[in-house]
Design a protein around this motif. Structure first.
Motif, PDB file in Angstrom:
ATOM      1  N   CYS A  26      50.631  55.196 -15.213  1.00 58.50           N
ATOM      2  CA  CYS A  26      50.039  56.679 -15.288  1.00 58.50           C
ATOM      3  C   CYS A  26      51.360  57.359 -14.737  1.00 58.50           C
ATOM      4  CB  CYS A  26      49.058  56.869 -14.315  1.00 58.50           C
ATOM      5  SG  CYS A  26      48.712  58.579 -13.920  1.00 58.50           S
ATOM      6  N   ASN A  27      52.045  58.024 -15.372  1.00 59.93           N
ATOM      7  CA  ASN A  27      53.020  58.977 -14.950  1.00 59.93           C
ATOM      8  C   ASN A  27      52.631  60.394 -14.609  1.00 59.93           C
ATOM      9  OD1 ASN A  27      54.835  57.117 -17.229  1.00 59.93           O
ATOM     10  ND2 ASN A  27      55.098  57.031 -15.119  1.00 59.93           N
ATOM     11  N   ARG A  28      51.600  60.704 -14.659  1.00 62.65           N
ATOM     12  CA  ARG A  28      50.911  62.091 -14.254  1.00 62.65           C
ATOM     13  C   ARG A  28      50.456  62.122 -12.979  1.00 62.65           C
ATOM     14  NH1 ARG A  28      46.761  65.656 -18.145  1.00 62.65           N
ATOM     15  NH2 ARG A  28      47.804  67.362 -17.543  1.00 62.65           N
ATOM     16  N   PRO A  29      50.703  63.381 -12.198  1.00 64.75           N
ATOM     17  CA  PRO A  29      50.308  63.442 -10.973  1.00 64.75           C
ATOM     18  C   PRO A  29      48.806  64.032 -10.943  1.00 64.75           C
ATOM     19  CG  PRO A  29      52.382  64.624 -11.137  1.00 64.75           C
ATOM     20  CD  PRO A  29      51.878  64.179 -12.478  1.00 64.75           C
ATOM     21  N   ASP A  30      47.897  63.607 -10.056  1.00 67.49           N
ATOM     22  CA  ASP A  30      46.657  64.073 -10.102  1.00 67.49           C
ATOM     23  C   ASP A  30      46.563  65.761 -10.101  1.00 67.49           C
ATOM     24  OD1 ASP A  30      45.073  61.796 -10.506  1.00 67.49           O
ATOM     25  OD2 ASP A  30      44.777  61.278  -8.339  1.00 67.49           O
ATOM     26  N   ARG A  43      56.924  62.845 -21.149  1.00 65.34           N
ATOM     27  CA  ARG A  43      57.397  62.421 -19.741  1.00 65.34           C
ATOM     28  C   ARG A  43      57.650  60.891 -19.744  1.00 65.34           C
ATOM     29  NH1 ARG A  43      53.764  64.881 -15.284  1.00 65.34           N
ATOM     30  NH2 ARG A  43      53.288  65.930 -17.369  1.00 65.34           N
ATOM     31  N   CYS A  44      56.776  60.112 -20.316  1.00 63.88           N
ATOM     32  CA  CYS A  44      56.857  58.626 -20.479  1.00 63.88           C
ATOM     33  C   CYS A  44      57.889  58.222 -21.228  1.00 63.88           C
ATOM     34  CB  CYS A  44      55.385  58.104 -20.946  1.00 63.88           C
ATOM     35  SG  CYS A  44      53.830  58.267 -20.014  1.00 63.88           S
ATOM     36  N   THR A  45      57.829  58.750 -22.457  1.00 65.21           N
ATOM     37  CA  THR A  45      59.049  58.588 -23.456  1.00 65.21           C
ATOM     38  C   THR A  45      60.500  58.829 -22.707  1.00 65.21           C
ATOM     39  OG1 THR A  45      57.558  58.945 -25.255  1.00 65.21           O
ATOM     40  CG2 THR A  45      59.915  59.036 -25.745  1.00 65.21           C
ATOM     41  N   MET A  46      60.511  60.048 -21.922  1.00 60.19           N
ATOM     42  CA  MET A  46      61.794  60.382 -21.406  1.00 60.19           C
ATOM     43  C   MET A  46      62.205  59.205 -20.297  1.00 60.19           C
ATOM     44  SD  MET A  46      61.558  64.429 -21.187  1.00 60.19           S
ATOM     45  CE  MET A  46      63.162  64.522 -20.290  1.00 60.19           C
ATOM     46  N   LEU A  47      61.067  58.760 -19.620  1.00 69.21           N
ATOM     47  CA  LEU A  47      61.629  57.930 -18.500  1.00 69.21           C
ATOM     48  C   LEU A  47      61.820  56.681 -19.042  1.00 69.21           C
ATOM     49  CD1 LEU A  47      58.420  59.017 -16.338  1.00 69.21           C
ATOM     50  CD2 LEU A  47      60.846  58.725 -15.442  1.00 69.21           C
ATOM     51  N   ILE A  69      55.161  61.701 -11.902  1.00 71.73           N
ATOM     52  CA  ILE A  69      56.152  62.273 -12.054  1.00 71.73           C
ATOM     53  C   ILE A  69      55.935  63.775 -12.260  1.00 71.73           C
ATOM     54  CG2 ILE A  69      58.284  62.617 -13.245  1.00 71.73           C
ATOM     55  CD1 ILE A  69      58.282  59.870 -11.904  1.00 71.73           C
ATOM     56  N   ILE A  70      56.410  64.669 -11.519  1.00 73.18           N
ATOM     57  CA  ILE A  70      56.328  66.230 -11.889  1.00 73.18           C
ATOM     58  C   ILE A  70      57.237  66.352 -13.043  1.00 73.18           C
ATOM     59  CG2 ILE A  70      56.671  68.595 -10.910  1.00 73.18           C
ATOM     60  CD1 ILE A  70      56.184  67.276  -8.178  1.00 73.18           C
ATOM     61  N   SER A  71      56.398  67.152 -13.916  1.00 76.53           N
ATOM     62  CA  SER A  71      57.319  67.657 -15.314  1.00 76.53           C
ATOM     63  C   SER A  71      58.560  68.299 -14.912  1.00 76.53           C
ATOM     64  CB  SER A  71      56.202  68.245 -16.043  1.00 76.53           C
ATOM     65  OG  SER A  71      56.756  68.617 -17.417  1.00 76.53           O
ATOM     66  N   GLY A  72      59.433  67.582 -15.720  1.00 79.52           N
ATOM     67  CA  GLY A  72      60.873  68.164 -15.545  1.00 79.52           C
ATOM     68  C   GLY A  72      61.792  68.048 -14.095  1.00 79.52           C
TER      69      GLY A  72
END
Length: 139
Positions: free
Chosen positions: A34-38, A99-103, A66-69
């Motif tokens: 998971c790369n998304r904050p709750d 975001r996952c793809t960028m990481l 990860i916070i977007s951006g």
């Protein structure tokens, strides 16, 4: 679900739900990242709920929110560590998969040819060419 293959060992997806986990396991994934904050968006499935469903399905699970951006060097290192340590194949998710793809692109830079990174992301529907150019300029 909108699963998008980046490599044989790494795919991305927009936000998943707990009820998606059985299908993710059936598709052959061994880990969920998971790369998304709750609470990034009203009504999104909480990480702890996904983690419980994943554990119940026998999948490894990890959160690297990860916070977007705003990817920090520490975020990138935590993502790299997850890629190295988690059983493969891995499904990573965030709001849209971008975001996952960028990481993944950041983590893969230096290990893969820049054109391979851009091509793999493009085949999955993501444009990381600008990011890869920035990484090349930093050298």
């Amino acid at each position: 679900m909108d699963l998008r293959r980046i490599t044989d060992d790494f795919s991305v997806s927009p936000q998943i739900e707990c009820e998606d986990v059985a299908d993710i396991a059936a598709a052959g994934f061994r880990s969920i990242l998971c790369n998304r904050p709750d609470d990034e968006e009203l009504g999104q499935c909480a990480y702890d709920d996904v983690a419980k469903a994943a554990a119940d399905a026998g999948l490894a699970v990890r959160s690297v929110p990860i916070i977007s951006g705003r990817v920090t060097p520490e975020d990138a290192q935590a993502f790299r560590a997850a890629l190295e340590e988690m059983p493969k194949p891995i499904l990573a998710y965030c709001r849209s998969g971008t975001r996952c793809t960028m990481l993944w692109s950041i983590a893969s830079f230096g290990a893969l040819d820049p054109d391979q990174i851009v091509s793999a992301a493009a085949d999955a529907g993501y444009d990381v060419s600008g990011l890869v150019r920035q990484l090349q300029q930093k050298g």
